[in-house]
Each structure stands twice: as structure tokens, then as C-alpha cells.
Scaffold this motif. Structure first.
Motif, mmCIF file in Angstrom:
data_model
loop_
_atom_site.group_PDB
_atom_site.id
_atom_site.type_symbol
_atom_site.label_atom_id
_atom_site.label_comp_id
_atom_site.label_asym_id
_atom_site.label_seq_id
_atom_site.Cartn_x
_atom_site.Cartn_y
_atom_site.Cartn_z
ATOM 1 N N GLY A 343 0.549 -1.286 0.099
ATOM 2 C CA GLY A 343 0.068 0.066 0.251
ATOM 3 C C GLY A 343 0.761 1.428 -0.017
ATOM 4 N N THR A 344 2.027 0.977 0.159
ATOM 5 C CA THR A 344 3.299 2.243 0.069
ATOM 6 C C THR A 344 3.762 2.504 -1.399
ATOM 7 O OG1 THR A 344 3.286 2.077 2.466
ATOM 8 C CG2 THR A 344 4.927 3.476 1.303
ATOM 9 N N PHE A 345 3.679 3.651 -1.895
ATOM 10 C CA PHE A 345 4.201 3.942 -3.265
ATOM 11 C C PHE A 345 6.064 3.871 -2.748
ATOM 12 C CE2 PHE A 345 6.485 6.878 -5.975
ATOM 13 C CZ PHE A 345 6.696 5.961 -7.253
ATOM 14 N N ILE A 346 6.722 3.027 -3.329
ATOM 15 C CA ILE A 346 8.225 2.838 -3.379
ATOM 16 C C ILE A 346 8.933 3.703 -4.689
ATOM 17 C CG2 ILE A 346 10.317 1.454 -2.919
ATOM 18 C CD1 ILE A 346 8.242 1.442 -0.664
ATOM 19 N N PRO A 347 9.606 4.982 -4.457
ATOM 20 C CA PRO A 347 9.925 5.603 -5.496
ATOM 21 C C PRO A 347 11.190 4.687 -6.247
ATOM 22 C CG PRO A 347 10.051 6.957 -3.730
ATOM 23 C CD PRO A 347 9.879 5.507 -3.011
ATOM 24 N N GLY A 348 11.377 4.808 -7.581
ATOM 25 C CA GLY A 348 12.148 4.040 -8.321
ATOM 26 C C GLY A 348 12.874 4.743 -9.402
ATOM 27 N N ALA A 349 13.294 4.310 -10.609
ATOM 28 C CA ALA A 349 13.941 5.085 -11.687
ATOM 29 C C ALA A 349 13.312 6.272 -12.252
ATOM 30 C CB ALA A 349 14.210 4.068 -12.797
ATOM 31 N N THR A 350 11.960 6.276 -12.164
ATOM 32 C CA THR A 350 11.274 7.190 -12.896
ATOM 33 C C THR A 350 11.437 8.559 -11.785
ATOM 34 O OG1 THR A 350 9.512 6.128 -13.703
ATOM 35 C CG2 THR A 350 9.033 8.373 -13.599
ATOM 36 N N VAL A 351 11.230 8.324 -10.437
ATOM 37 C CA VAL A 351 11.447 9.271 -9.589
ATOM 38 C C VAL A 351 12.698 10.064 -9.433
ATOM 39 C CG1 VAL A 351 11.322 9.987 -7.318
ATOM 40 C CG2 VAL A 351 9.514 8.860 -7.999
ATOM 41 N N TYR A 352 13.933 9.090 -9.493
ATOM 42 C CA TYR A 352 15.121 9.434 -9.428
ATOM 43 C C TYR A 352 15.286 10.292 -10.718
ATOM 44 C CZ TYR A 352 20.066 8.979 -10.009
ATOM 45 O OH TYR A 352 21.566 9.435 -10.462
ATOM 46 N N ASN A 353 15.028 10.003 -11.900
ATOM 47 C CA ASN A 353 15.079 10.496 -13.368
ATOM 48 C C ASN A 353 14.678 11.834 -13.216
ATOM 49 O OD1 ASN A 353 16.027 10.478 -16.070
ATOM 50 N ND2 ASN A 353 13.967 10.832 -16.495
ATOM 51 N N ASN A 354 13.264 12.017 -12.531
ATOM 52 C CA ASN A 354 12.669 13.307 -12.798
ATOM 53 C C ASN A 354 13.390 14.347 -11.785
ATOM 54 O OD1 ASN A 354 10.675 12.582 -14.555
ATOM 55 N ND2 ASN A 354 9.124 12.187 -12.909
ATOM 56 N N ALA A 355 13.912 13.909 -10.666
ATOM 57 C CA ALA A 355 14.414 14.719 -9.510
ATOM 58 C C ALA A 355 16.025 15.073 -10.299
ATOM 59 C CB ALA A 355 15.123 14.297 -8.382
ATOM 60 N N TYR A 356 16.566 14.313 -10.835
ATOM 61 C CA TYR A 356 17.965 14.548 -11.811
ATOM 62 C C TYR A 356 17.742 15.573 -12.563
ATOM 63 C CZ TYR A 356 22.475 13.272 -13.782
ATOM 64 O OH TYR A 356 23.793 13.375 -14.286
ATOM 65 N N LEU A 357 16.600 15.320 -13.506
ATOM 66 C CA LEU A 357 16.322 16.175 -14.562
ATOM 67 C C LEU A 357 16.154 17.481 -14.148
ATOM 68 C CD1 LEU A 357 14.321 14.036 -17.113
ATOM 69 C CD2 LEU A 357 16.749 14.915 -17.363
ATOM 70 N N MET A 358 15.576 17.660 -13.018
ATOM 71 C CA MET A 358 15.678 19.208 -12.386
ATOM 72 C C MET A 358 17.016 19.873 -12.217
ATOM 73 S SD MET A 358 12.364 20.108 -11.851
ATOM 74 C CE MET A 358 12.094 21.178 -10.529
ATOM 75 N N MET A 359 17.823 18.960 -11.836
ATOM 76 C CA MET A 359 19.119 19.296 -11.452
ATOM 77 C C MET A 359 19.811 19.644 -12.906
ATOM 78 S SD MET A 359 22.309 17.537 -9.684
ATOM 79 C CE MET A 359 22.892 16.426 -10.796
ATOM 80 N N MET A 360 19.671 18.641 -13.879
ATOM 81 C CA MET A 360 20.225 19.127 -15.181
ATOM 82 C C MET A 360 19.544 20.045 -15.784
ATOM 83 S SD MET A 360 22.801 16.981 -15.209
ATOM 84 C CE MET A 360 23.265 17.389 -16.824
ATOM 85 N N MET A 361 18.373 20.389 -15.583
ATOM 86 C CA MET A 361 17.733 21.606 -16.273
ATOM 87 C C MET A 361 18.349 23.009 -15.567
ATOM 88 S SD MET A 361 13.760 22.961 -16.407
ATOM 89 C CE MET A 361 13.576 23.026 -14.663
ATOM 90 N N ALA A 362 18.532 23.154 -14.085
ATOM 91 C CA ALA A 362 19.154 23.989 -13.729
ATOM 92 C C ALA A 362 20.660 24.146 -14.286
ATOM 93 C CB ALA A 362 19.335 23.990 -12.269
ATOM 94 N N HIS A 363 21.441 23.208 -14.024
ATOM 95 C CA HIS A 363 22.626 23.313 -14.642
ATOM 96 C C HIS A 363 22.662 23.542 -15.930
ATOM 97 C CE1 HIS A 363 26.768 21.761 -15.335
ATOM 98 N NE2 HIS A 363 26.689 21.055 -16.358
ATOM 99 N N GLY A 364 22.011 23.009 -16.851
ATOM 100 C CA GLY A 364 21.962 23.347 -18.216
ATOM 101 C C GLY A 364 21.648 24.930 -18.590
ATOM 102 N N ILE A 365 20.826 25.478 -18.102
ATOM 103 C CA ILE A 365 20.329 26.979 -18.118
ATOM 104 C C ILE A 365 21.539 27.685 -17.819
ATOM 105 C CG2 ILE A 365 18.873 28.720 -17.207
ATOM 106 C CD1 ILE A 365 16.678 26.736 -17.098
ATOM 107 N N VAL A 366 22.142 27.401 -16.484
ATOM 108 C CA VAL A 366 23.107 28.311 -16.224
ATOM 109 C C VAL A 366 24.471 27.834 -16.717
ATOM 110 C CG1 VAL A 366 24.000 29.351 -14.133
ATOM 111 C CG2 VAL A 366 21.578 29.068 -14.477
ATOM 112 N N ALA A 367 24.978 26.644 -16.135
ATOM 113 C CA ALA A 367 26.337 26.466 -16.160
ATOM 114 C C ALA A 367 26.766 26.032 -17.298
ATOM 115 C CB ALA A 367 26.558 25.085 -15.185
ATOM 116 N N VAL A 368 25.904 25.248 -18.270
ATOM 117 C CA VAL A 368 26.132 24.815 -19.718
ATOM 118 C C VAL A 368 26.253 26.051 -20.547
ATOM 119 C CG1 VAL A 368 25.454 23.768 -21.631
ATOM 120 C CG2 VAL A 368 25.242 22.434 -19.498
ATOM 121 N N SER A 369 25.533 26.901 -20.406
ATOM 122 C CA SER A 369 25.555 28.329 -21.058
ATOM 123 C C SER A 369 27.187 29.172 -20.688
ATOM 124 C CB SER A 369 24.594 29.477 -20.612
ATOM 125 O OG SER A 369 23.132 28.832 -21.045
#
Length: 607
Positions: A343-369
Motif C-alpha cells: 500500500g506504500t508507493f516506493i520511488p524508483g527509476a522514474t522518480v530518480y530521473n525526474n529529480a535528476y532532470l531538475m538538476m540538469m535543467m538548472a545546470h543546463g540553463i546556467v552552467a552549460v551556457s
């Protein structure tokens, strides 16, 4: 920063690669090539030492743009690209959720990117820009022949690699997927692994444009790819998700019997189509830059020995990173079990990927530029052995990136719940999944700055065409990372494993930062880290003030768990307040980068 008008004097070190004498004729109006010392042009950016090309190559004219201005210009394109990219993630997540289908799609999506990095992607990231800049600077044709040779070679190598790895899709799924998802991962991989070829072509063509300081298209064209996948996700939602029957816990697509061949074809085929269209849309920018794609098979005229030596170390660097990617996907999939447990949702690859993509979005907008704007300048400084200038570019880039990233990190930590709910709580991605993503997002905020600074420092090695050093010091970094993954899985409750995986990433980023900083100081001298550290202390203090106020505001905010407008309102109002308070605090604390930002904005407004 303007480039010096002359190379270092005698005794400053061995002469750099390229024509003898002044490599920048424009810096000395009286300089002329000696017709009696002519040597053959190799067509690869290199001329035998002690010789002068028969036709003096014309280097690219300075653009007159400082890094702040160039970074802001590219940042605007990167912002739209990253936002639409994240919109694509949100739409796909809403369509397929974070259960069996979502985790299988996420796992398969990593494959073409992983193999592309392993086969040639990392080589391009570390070699393509320095070599393209040199050939554009030194060759009479502006490096067109060199670029076409490398493009042809890349197409052949990546095409062969795409065929091989596509045939190996079942083996790849066996190594990363859990038993209940292996069939789905294999089916997705058959459709998505061919994208390997097009990822590679996009990397090479982007290198051609960036070396000519045409930064816009590589930043803006991915928007079209994102829009294609958004359309795919929307079609999937209206055709399949609306009519899906949830299980007793309210989840859908957690059973393989619910997934049809049509679903797989739409998701997998649509994702690959987006990459193909992205490559085709670079054509107008290439024409504007004066580059024509023409297959050339005279590969002997490429600096193959240089590429081979550099590529060997880069492949070691990338292979180690991909081992860590496989490890994190395997552990995330194992922790989740791809199902609702008790009955408890266990985060997996999708949750990890979505959080990681948030990091990469910030990194891409700023640091990659920042990296993209700095790389040609750092490469030219390294090519002429102007080490203080290289160190100055790196130091200014770290300070600028940190100034812009610190408030984003503060928002991720202080407002992780409303941000995650506002972005992800749609369709099949329910409130529980969004809250789990928010917990992971808070950890992303903690590790974001270490990641971006470590990446900036690694590119300072690449500007020197040094791939050996990053490859070697990356080995202990990966060891720390994988060790952290195993500890997270062994010690944490299953619902916190994904957060632990991101924390392990953060420890490895810090190790990478410290190692690269020490090695860079030995190679190019002092990095002016005292000034950088002083700026970080001030911006961090400003972020703590702003983040604390934003978090207090969230605690007082009414419950918005089931109210989408309330979630969006909380994110925008509290996030906007955090940013305003951060900038005000930076003014009070006299953060240096505020002056540069103000000057750039004033100049734009005057024009």
C-alpha cells in the motif's frame, strides 16, 4: 574578457600547436607570413612546428561579447529548451506514471544516451570543441574540410554502433531491468537505441556551430524535439491513460498485462522521431554559418593519433560514469520493485530521473551556457599557453555560475513540496509520487552547486585537450559514488533509497571538485579561489536568508495538495519572493556579480 594581443614571450614554455610566428595576425598589423618558409597545410588545424602555412589563416574575429552577455544570451535559449524539455518529462510522466510502464520507459531511454556517451559522445564533448576551434582558427578554409571529415567518420562509427547495440537490447535489459520489466525494456530499446546515431550527429554539428561562435541553434533546436515528444505524450494520455483502470491502490500501468504493443510503438517510436527531427532542424543554422555538409573519406588527413590518444582516456572516463548509471538504475528499480508494496508507493527509476532532470535543467540553463561561452576562449588561451588567462576565465565562470545557481538550489530545498506538486502532480503521476519527487528534489538542491562547479573545472582540462587527467581522477570519484549507492540501498528504508542515491551523487561531486581543483592548480597556477570562496560565502548567506523566508511562507500557506492552482500559486509567489529577497541581500552584501548583471541589463535597456 578581451584576449591578449600577443603570445607569451620566450621562456614561457614550448610553442603551441599551430603555425609558427604570431597565430593572430590581427594582433600585429605589421606581421606577414614568410613566403620562403612555407609548409604544407595539413587541413586539421596543425602545422609542423617551425613552419608557416603558405596562406596565412585568418582567425575568427573577436566577438566583443563578454562572458556574462554571451551566457545570458544562450541562457535564454537554454531556458526555453530546458523548460520545454521538462514539459516533455511532465507530460510523459502524467501519461504513464511511475509504475511498471514509467520505470521501463525511463530505463530504456537511458540506453541510447549511455551507449552514445560510451562509444563516442564523451570523445566529442572533450575533443570536438578544442579541435574545431583550432581548425577554424588555423585552416585556410575555416575548418570546413576538417569538420566534414570528422562528421563522416562519426556517422560511420555511430551508425555501426547503433546497429550492434540494438541487436544487444535483450542483454542490456537483462543487466539493468528487474524480471517483470525486462520484456518491456527490450521492446522500448529496439525502438530507441537507433537514436544513438542522431545524438552523435547532433553533437558534432553543434560543435561545428559553437566553434564558429554560433551558439543559438544548438540551444534552441532541441525545443522542437521536446515538442514532438510532448505531442506523443498527449496522444498517449488521451488514447490510453484516460480509460485505464487503476488497481486497489489507485495506480495504473503497474501490470504488464495493461501495456499493449501500440503503447510501446507510440512512446518508443515517437521519442526517436524527436531526435531525428532535431538533427534536421540544424540545417538552416549551418547554412548561415557558411558550413556545407559534404561527406569526406580522406580520414588520414585528420589528426587521428591525437584523437585516438585523447579518446582512449575519454572512453575510460565515460565508461566509468556509465557503470555508475547502470548501478543507480539497477538499485532504483530493485528498491521500487516496479509496484506498490504494502500500500506504500516506493520511488524508483522514474522518480530518480525526474529529480535528476531538475538538476540538469538548472545546470543546463546556467552552467552549460557559461561553459559554452567560455570554451572557445579557454581553448584559445590554452592553445597559446596563456595560463593566467585560462585560470581567469575559469574563475570568472565559476563565480558567475555560482551566483546564478545558488538561489535555484535554495528554491529546490525550501520549496521542494510545492514545486514538485505543481510540476509533476498530473494524470497518472499522483500526489504520493509527487511528494516522493519533492523529497528527492530537496537533495538535488543540496548537491547542485558541487556538480556544476566540478563540471566547469573538468572542461578546463578539456580546453587543454587533456583527457588523461580527468579520466584518472574520475576513477576514485566513481568508486565513492557506487559505494554510496550500495550504502543507501543497504541502510535506508526503501522509500528513502532514491534520496540516498542522490546524496551519494553529491559526495562524489564534492570529491571530483576537490581533486580537479588541486590538479588544475598544479597545471595552470592559482585559480583565484579566495575571491571565489568570498563570493560563495556571500551568495550562500543571501540564499539562506531568502530560502528561510520562503520556507516560512510555505509552512503558513494553506493546504494545496489537491488544488493545482494553489500549487502553482505557491510555487510562483514564494519562488518569486525568494529570488527578489536573494537579489536584495546580494546588493546589501556587495556581491561582485550583481554589478556585472546590473551593467549588462542597463546596456540591453539602453539599446
Amino acid at each position: 574578457m578581451a584576449e591578449p594581443s600577443a603570445r607569451p614571450g620566450p621562456g614561457s614554455g614550448p610553442p603551441p600547436s599551430g603555425p609558427a610566428g604570431d597565430p593572430h595576425p590581427g594582433a600585429n598589423p605589421h606581421w606577414q607570413p614568410d613566403p620562403h618558409r612555407g609548409g604544407p597545410q595539413t587541413g586539421n588545424g596543425y602545422v609542423p612546428l617551425g613552419q608557416t602555412p603558405t596562406q596565412a589563416p585568418q582567425p575568427p574575429k573577436p566577438q566583443g561579447k563578454n562572458v556574462v552577455r554571451s551566457s545570458l544570451l544562450m541562457g535564454s535559449g537554454s531556458l526555453v529548451s530546458r523548460v520545454t524539455g521538462f514539459g516533455r518529462t511532465v507530460v510523459i510522466s502524467a501519461a504513464i506514471g511511475a509504475g511498471l510502464l514509467g520505470n521501463s520507459y525511463t530505463t530504456a531511454q537511458y540506453f541510447p544516451q549511455m551507449i552514445y556517451e560510451l562509444v563516442l559522445g564523451g570523445v566529442f564533448a572533450s575533443i570536438i570543441m578544442p579541435l574545431f576551434v583550432k581548425s577554424h582558427k588555423n585552416d585556410p578554409d575555416g575548418g570546413d574540410a576538417f569538420a566534414n571529415r570528422l562528421l563522416t567518420l562519426a556517422a560511420l562509427v555511430l551508425g555501426a554502433a547503433a546497429i550492434i547495440v540494438t541487436l544487444c537490447a535483450p542483454l542490456i535489459a537483462l543487466g539493468i531491468g528487474e524480471p517483470e520489466q525486462r520484456d518491456l525494456v527490450t521492446q522500448f530499446s529496439y525502438l530507441m537505441l537507433p537514436a544513438l546515431l542522431f545524438y552523435g550527429l547532433f553533437a558534432v554539428l553543434s560543435g561545428v556551430l559553437n566553434s564558429r561562435e554560433h551558439f543559438g541553434a544548438p540551444m534552441w533546436v532541441p525545443i522542437i524535439n521536446n515538442l514532438v515528444v510532448i505531442a506523443v505524450g498527449a496522444v498517449f494520455f488521451f488514447v490510453y491513460t484516460q480509460d485505464a483502470v487503476p488497481n486497489s491502490a489507485g495506480q495504473i500501468f503497474v501490470d504488464a498485462d495493461q501495456v499493449t504493443t501500440g503503447m510501446v510503438l507510440l512512446l518508443g517510436g515517437g521519442t526517436t522521431a524527436g531526435v531525428v527531427i532535431q538533427v534536421l532542424c540544424l540545417a538552416p543554422a549551418l547554412r548561415k554559418a557558411g558550413f556545407k555538409v559534404r561527406p569526406r573519406f580522406d580520414f588520414k588527413k585528420l589528426p587521428l593519433r591525437t584523437i585516438r590518444n585523447m579518446a582512449a582516456w575519454t572512453l575510460l572516463f565515460v565508461a566509468a560514469n556509465q557503470i555508475s548509471v547502470m548501478a543507480v538504475l539497477k538499485i532504483a528499480n530493485t528498491a521500487s520493485g516496479n509496484q506498490v508494496q504494502g500500500g506504500t508507493f516506493i520511488p524508483g527509476a522514474t522518480v530518480y530521473n525526474n529529480a535528476y532532470l531538475m538538476m540538469m535543467m538548472a545546470h543546463g540553463i546556467v552552467a552549460v551556457s557559461v561553459i559554452t561561452a567560455l570554451m572557445p576562449r579557454m581553448t584559445r588561451a590554452a592553445d597559446d599557453r596563456r595560463w593566467p588567462e585560462l585560470a581567469g576565465h575559469l574563475s570568472s565562470g565559476i563565480r558567475l555560475a555560482s551566483f546564478l545557481l545558488v538561489p535555484i538550489a535554495a528554491a529546490f530545498v525550501a520549496l521542494h513540496e510545492p514545486i514538485a506538486m505543481a510540476i509533476f502532480q498530473w494524470g497518472a503521476y499522483d500526489h504520493t509520487m509527487a511528494i516522493a519527487t519533492g523529497q528527492a528534489l530537496a537533495m538535488v538542491g543540496i548537491v547542485l552547486l558541487a556538480f556544476s562547479i566540478s563540471q566547469l573545472q573538468i572542461y578546463a582540462f578539456y580546453a587543454q585537450t587533456d583527457t588523461r587527467t580527468p579520466a584518472i581522477f574520475n576513477l576514485p570519484v566513481i568508486a565513492f559514488r557506487i559505494g554510496g549507492y550500495l550504502l543507501a540501498f543497504a541502510l535506508l528504508p526503501l522509500e528513502w533509497v532514491v534520496v540516498g542515491l542522490l546524496a551519494a551523487n553529491g559526495v562524489s561531486y564534492l570529491v571530483s571538485l576537490l581533486l580537479s581543483m588541486s590538479l588544475l592548480r598544479r597545471k595552470i597556477g592559482l585559480l583565484d579561489m579566495r575571491k571565489t570562496a568570498n563570493g560563495l560565502v556571500r551568495t550562500t548567506a543571501a540564499a539562506l536568508i531568502a530560502g528561510g523566508a520562503a520556507y516560512a511562507g510555505w509552512l503558513a500557506w494553506p493546504d494545496v495538495s489537491g488544488n493545482k492552482l494553489g500549487q502553482l500559486g505557491a510555487s510562483f509567489v514564494l519562488g518569486g519572493g525568494l529570488l527578489a529577497l536573494y537579489l536584495a541581500a546580494c546588493l546589501v552584501l556587495r556581491v561582485t556579480e550583481m554589478a556585472s548583471l546590473q551593467a549588462t541589463v542597463r546596456a540591453k535597456l539602453r539599446r
